[in-house]
Design a protein around this motif. Structure first.
Motif, PDB file in Angstrom:
ATOM      1  N   ARG A  23     -52.367  50.893 -21.392  1.00  0.00           N
ATOM      2  CA  ARG A  23     -52.339  51.923 -20.174  1.00  0.00           C
ATOM      3  C   ARG A  23     -51.384  53.227 -20.907  1.00  0.00           C
ATOM      4  NH1 ARG A  23     -53.428  53.206 -15.040  1.00  0.00           N
ATOM      5  NH2 ARG A  23     -51.847  53.876 -13.695  1.00  0.00           N
ATOM      6  N   TYR A  24     -50.467  52.918 -21.725  1.00  0.00           N
ATOM      7  CA  TYR A  24     -49.607  53.605 -22.154  1.00  0.00           C
ATOM      8  C   TYR A  24     -49.260  53.474 -23.880  1.00  0.00           C
ATOM      9  CZ  TYR A  24     -48.623  55.015 -17.466  1.00  0.00           C
ATOM     10  OH  TYR A  24     -48.585  55.582 -16.183  1.00  0.00           O
ATOM     11  N   HIS A  32     -40.961  58.271 -21.728  1.00  0.00           N
ATOM     12  CA  HIS A  32     -40.566  58.232 -20.207  1.00  0.00           C
ATOM     13  C   HIS A  32     -39.324  57.451 -19.762  1.00  0.00           C
ATOM     14  CE1 HIS A  32     -40.522  55.318 -16.690  1.00  0.00           C
ATOM     15  NE2 HIS A  32     -40.987  56.078 -15.908  1.00  0.00           N
ATOM     16  N   ILE A  39     -32.080  61.281 -16.607  1.00  0.00           N
ATOM     17  CA  ILE A  39     -32.182  61.704 -15.152  1.00  0.00           C
ATOM     18  C   ILE A  39     -31.078  60.764 -14.301  1.00  0.00           C
ATOM     19  CG2 ILE A  39     -33.446  61.963 -13.042  1.00  0.00           C
ATOM     20  CD1 ILE A  39     -35.476  63.477 -14.395  1.00  0.00           C
ATOM     21  N   PHE A  82     -38.977  65.602 -20.022  1.00  0.00           N
ATOM     22  CA  PHE A  82     -39.929  65.481 -18.943  1.00  0.00           C
ATOM     23  C   PHE A  82     -41.536  66.292 -19.059  1.00  0.00           C
ATOM     24  CE2 PHE A  82     -42.287  66.877 -14.830  1.00  0.00           C
ATOM     25  CZ  PHE A  82     -42.400  65.697 -14.224  1.00  0.00           C
ATOM     26  N   LEU A  85     -43.701  64.749 -21.167  1.00  0.00           N
ATOM     27  CA  LEU A  85     -44.554  63.735 -20.545  1.00  0.00           C
ATOM     28  C   LEU A  85     -45.350  64.470 -19.731  1.00  0.00           C
ATOM     29  CD1 LEU A  85     -43.982  60.892 -20.159  1.00  0.00           C
ATOM     30  CD2 LEU A  85     -42.697  61.055 -18.172  1.00  0.00           C
ATOM     31  N   LEU A  89     -49.574  64.106 -19.231  1.00  0.00           N
ATOM     32  CA  LEU A  89     -50.077  63.438 -18.013  1.00  0.00           C
ATOM     33  C   LEU A  89     -50.710  64.478 -16.931  1.00  0.00           C
ATOM     34  CD1 LEU A  89     -47.497  60.612 -17.746  1.00  0.00           C
ATOM     35  CD2 LEU A  89     -49.598  60.279 -18.677  1.00  0.00           C
ATOM     36  N   ASN A  93     -53.365  63.874 -13.117  1.00  0.00           N
ATOM     37  CA  ASN A  93     -52.618  63.972 -11.907  1.00  0.00           C
ATOM     38  C   ASN A  93     -53.132  65.067 -11.156  1.00  0.00           C
ATOM     39  OD1 ASN A  93     -50.317  61.957 -11.630  1.00  0.00           O
ATOM     40  ND2 ASN A  93     -50.121  62.690 -13.851  1.00  0.00           N
ATOM     41  N   GLN A 127     -48.752  58.472  -6.400  1.00  0.00           N
ATOM     42  CA  GLN A 127     -48.387  58.844  -7.496  1.00  0.00           C
ATOM     43  C   GLN A 127     -48.495  60.225  -8.012  1.00  0.00           C
ATOM     44  OE1 GLN A 127     -50.843  55.793  -9.463  1.00  0.00           O
ATOM     45  NE2 GLN A 127     -49.118  54.859 -10.474  1.00  0.00           N
ATOM     46  N   PHE A 131     -45.483  62.832  -8.836  1.00  0.00           N
ATOM     47  CA  PHE A 131     -45.564  63.682 -10.108  1.00  0.00           C
ATOM     48  C   PHE A 131     -45.459  65.100  -9.994  1.00  0.00           C
ATOM     49  CE2 PHE A 131     -47.962  65.967 -13.297  1.00  0.00           C
ATOM     50  CZ  PHE A 131     -47.533  65.267 -14.403  1.00  0.00           C
ATOM     51  N   MET A 134     -41.744  65.685  -8.662  1.00  0.00           N
ATOM     52  CA  MET A 134     -40.876  65.790  -9.740  1.00  0.00           C
ATOM     53  C   MET A 134     -41.013  67.147 -10.720  1.00  0.00           C
ATOM     54  SD  MET A 134     -40.981  61.972 -11.457  1.00  0.00           S
ATOM     55  CE  MET A 134     -40.651  60.532 -10.687  1.00  0.00           C
ATOM     56  N   ILE A 180     -37.651  59.894  -6.656  1.00  0.00           N
ATOM     57  CA  ILE A 180     -37.174  58.889  -7.685  1.00  0.00           C
ATOM     58  C   ILE A 180     -37.044  57.575  -7.003  1.00  0.00           C
ATOM     59  CG2 ILE A 180     -35.515  57.781  -9.552  1.00  0.00           C
ATOM     60  CD1 ILE A 180     -35.099  61.008 -10.101  1.00  0.00           C
ATOM     61  N   HIS A 183     -40.444  56.627  -6.141  1.00  0.00           N
ATOM     62  CA  HIS A 183     -41.085  56.115  -7.632  1.00  0.00           C
ATOM     63  C   HIS A 183     -40.646  54.761  -8.104  1.00  0.00           C
ATOM     64  CE1 HIS A 183     -42.793  56.504 -11.527  1.00  0.00           C
ATOM     65  NE2 HIS A 183     -41.700  56.299 -12.129  1.00  0.00           N
ATOM     66  N   THR A 193     -47.303  46.554 -12.290  1.00  0.00           N
ATOM     67  CA  THR A 193     -47.115  47.753 -12.716  1.00  0.00           C
ATOM     68  C   THR A 193     -46.085  48.151 -13.663  1.00  0.00           C
ATOM     69  OG1 THR A 193     -48.043  48.576 -10.309  1.00  0.00           O
ATOM     70  CG2 THR A 193     -47.103  50.266 -11.710  1.00  0.00           C
ATOM     71  N   MET A 197     -45.315  50.269 -18.089  1.00  0.00           N
ATOM     72  CA  MET A 197     -44.315  51.073 -18.845  1.00  0.00           C
ATOM     73  C   MET A 197     -43.492  50.357 -19.577  1.00  0.00           C
ATOM     74  SD  MET A 197     -44.335  54.274 -18.941  1.00  0.00           S
ATOM     75  CE  MET A 197     -44.986  55.571 -18.028  1.00  0.00           C
ATOM     76  N   TRP A 206     -55.574  43.861 -12.611  1.00  0.00           N
ATOM     77  CA  TRP A 206     -54.721  44.830 -11.935  1.00  0.00           C
ATOM     78  C   TRP A 206     -55.509  46.170 -11.999  1.00  0.00           C
ATOM     79  CZ3 TRP A 206     -52.956  49.641 -13.447  1.00  0.00           C
ATOM     80  CH2 TRP A 206     -51.913  50.143 -12.732  1.00  0.00           C
TER      81      TRP A 206
HETATM   82  C1  HEM Z   1     -35.465  54.859 -13.433  1.00  0.00           C
HETATM   83  C2  HEM Z   1     -36.390  53.852 -13.289  1.00  0.00           C
HETATM   84  C3  HEM Z   1     -37.720  54.182 -13.316  1.00  0.00           C
HETATM   85  C4  HEM Z   1     -38.580  53.123 -13.419  1.00  0.00           C
HETATM   86  C5  HEM Z   1     -38.356  51.498 -13.082  1.00  0.00           C
HETATM   87  C6  HEM Z   1     -40.030  53.657 -13.502  1.00  0.00           C
HETATM   88  C7  HEM Z   1     -41.298  53.012 -13.505  1.00  0.00           C
HETATM   89  C8  HEM Z   1     -42.218  53.456 -13.861  1.00  0.00           C
HETATM   90  C9  HEM Z   1     -43.604  52.748 -14.106  1.00  0.00           C
HETATM   91  C10 HEM Z   1     -43.765  51.396 -14.010  1.00  0.00           C
HETATM   92  C11 HEM Z   1     -44.633  53.756 -14.396  1.00  0.00           C
HETATM   93  C12 HEM Z   1     -46.066  53.178 -14.618  1.00  0.00           C
HETATM   94  C13 HEM Z   1     -46.796  53.582 -13.235  1.00  0.00           C
HETATM   95  C14 HEM Z   1     -48.419  53.343 -13.611  1.00  0.00           C
HETATM   96  O1  HEM Z   1     -48.699  53.401 -14.681  1.00  0.00           O
HETATM   97  O2  HEM Z   1     -49.205  53.017 -12.515  1.00  0.00           O
HETATM   98  C15 HEM Z   1     -44.218  54.984 -14.311  1.00  0.00           C
HETATM   99  C16 HEM Z   1     -44.730  56.201 -14.496  1.00  0.00           C
HETATM  100  C17 HEM Z   1     -44.157  57.448 -14.549  1.00  0.00           C
HETATM  101  N1  HEM Z   1     -42.687  57.479 -14.423  1.00  0.00           N
HETATM  102 FE1  HEM Z   1     -41.249  56.410 -13.961  1.00  0.00          FE
HETATM  103  N2  HEM Z   1     -39.763  55.045 -13.622  1.00  0.00           N
HETATM  104  C18 HEM Z   1     -38.435  55.449 -13.522  1.00  0.00           C
HETATM  105  C19 HEM Z   1     -37.999  56.735 -13.453  1.00  0.00           C
HETATM  106  C20 HEM Z   1     -38.598  57.718 -13.876  1.00  0.00           C
HETATM  107  C21 HEM Z   1     -38.158  59.157 -13.642  1.00  0.00           C
HETATM  108  C22 HEM Z   1     -36.653  59.396 -13.626  1.00  0.00           C
HETATM  109  C23 HEM Z   1     -39.035  60.017 -14.254  1.00  0.00           C
HETATM  110  C24 HEM Z   1     -39.074  61.567 -14.057  1.00  0.00           C
HETATM  111  C25 HEM Z   1     -38.268  62.334 -13.436  1.00  0.00           C
HETATM  112  C26 HEM Z   1     -40.266  59.173 -14.229  1.00  0.00           C
HETATM  113  C27 HEM Z   1     -41.408  59.709 -14.337  1.00  0.00           C
HETATM  114  C28 HEM Z   1     -42.666  59.127 -14.491  1.00  0.00           C
HETATM  115  C29 HEM Z   1     -44.019  59.527 -14.735  1.00  0.00           C
HETATM  116  C30 HEM Z   1     -44.355  61.074 -14.791  1.00  0.00           C
HETATM  117  C31 HEM Z   1     -44.801  58.559 -14.815  1.00  0.00           C
HETATM  118  C32 HEM Z   1     -46.505  58.704 -14.787  1.00  0.00           C
HETATM  119  C33 HEM Z   1     -47.060  58.503 -13.445  1.00  0.00           C
HETATM  120  C34 HEM Z   1     -47.569  59.721 -13.122  1.00  0.00           C
HETATM  121  O3  HEM Z   1     -48.094  60.687 -14.068  1.00  0.00           O
HETATM  122  O4  HEM Z   1     -48.165  60.126 -12.032  1.00  0.00           O
HETATM  123  N3  HEM Z   1     -39.910  57.833 -13.879  1.00  0.00           N
HETATM  124  N4  HEM Z   1     -42.758  54.808 -13.970  1.00  0.00           N
END
Ligand code: HEM
Length: 228
Positions: A23-24, A32, A39, A82, A85, A89, A93, A127, A131, A134, A180, A183, A193, A197, A206
């Motif tokens: 997936r990634y 990420h 952040i 960001f 990223l 993506l 989205n 999601q 996105f 943020m 956040i 998220h 899920t 990542m 899944w």
């Molecule tokens: C700090 C703890 C964080 C955890 C545990 C976490 C976890 C994850 C996970 C598991 C995914 C995969 C979701 C999927 O593929 O369905 C994901 C996607 C993503 N995360 Fe995080 N994340 C965290 C923080 C952040 C922060 C601070 C940002 C940005 C401000 C961020 C931005 C994103 C983005 C842009 C994606 C792709 C989903 C999309 O494009 O809609 N994440 N994250």
């Protein structure tokens, strides 16, 4: 070349037993987690300056002056990270008709009847909201942040505009912390899920359960022989 609407070019079905889907790619995961760490540092240093009762947090950064110096630098680096990223993506989205139908019937998902909802691409409605939330909040924070960065831009805006910038900066920060939290909660709540990542792959089950349109497209693309 097969058309790509719901997946990234690096997404792949991996012929393991049981089957897994990539997936990634590694660079996306590094991007990420680098953004996430920055952040968190940004939030901690920002809260340290937000209210006297949180001033103790400045100790994490070497004191008040150091926290004040480093906070905007974390902010600029986090925004650039960001942005990288975002560029990978944003297309996946974009809201689609099936996302709206999915959101209208979200109670079916909460009741465990995901089968009754439309098939989804790589991301679901929630999601996508996170996105874009943020994205807009980081944009508001970086623009208002530069306006109040007196060390480097002391007379960029008038005092009145600066007061508005402070209010917008603090409000966007609080909203982004809420986003956040949503998220992180959502990525832990949907089992399987987080490993997307961490290790880059999800199980076939899944993908079939939550993002079937994405899975179908990845499968179709892999069936298609490469263009001459
Ligand atoms: C700090 C703890 C964080 C955890 C545990 C976490 C976890 C994850 C996970 C598991 C995914 C995969 C979701 C999927 O593929 O369905 C994901 C996607 C993503 N995360 Fe995080 N994340 C965290 C923080 C952040 C922060 C601070 C940002 C940005 C401000 C961020 C931005 C994103 C983005 C842009 C994606 C792709 C989903 C999309 O494009 O809609 N994440 N994250």
């Amino acid at each position: 070349m097969a058309e790509r609407e719901y997946s990234e070019s690096t997404d792949r079905i991996v012929a393991t037993e049981p089957v897994e889907i990539r997936r990634y790619a590694t660079h996306t995961r590094i991007n990420h987690w680098f953004t996430a760490i920055l952040i968190v540092l940004l939030i901690l240093s920002g809260f340290a300056l937000f209210h006297p009762s949180l001033f103790f947090l400045t100790a994490l950064f070497g004191g008040g002056q150091a926290a004040r110096f480093i906070h905007p630098i974390f902010g600029v680096v986090a925004c650039i990270s960001f942005l990288l990223l975002f560029l990978q993506l944003w297309k996946l989205n974009l809201m689609r008709r099936e996302d709206i139908t999915w959101a209208r019937n979200i109670n079916e998902m909460l009741a465990g009847n995901e089968e009754k909802l439309p098939e989804l691409g790589k991301y679901n409605f929630g999601q996508k909201v996170v996105f874009w939330g943020m994205f807009w909040l980081l944009l508001a924070m970086v623009v208002s942040g530069v306006m109040i960065w007196q060390q480097f831009f002391p007379s960029l805006v008038s005092i009145e505009v600066r007061r508005w910038a402070v209010a917008i900066h603090a409000l966007s920060a609080v909203l982004s912390v809420l986003i956040i939290i949503v998220h992180v909660y959502a990525s832990l709540w949907t089992r399987g899920t987080l490993r997307a990542m961490v290790g880059g792959r999800v199980s076939g089950g899944w993908a079939w359960k939550h993002h079937r349109k994405w899975l179908r497209e990845v499968a179709r693309r892999q069936d298609t022989p490469p263009a001459e």
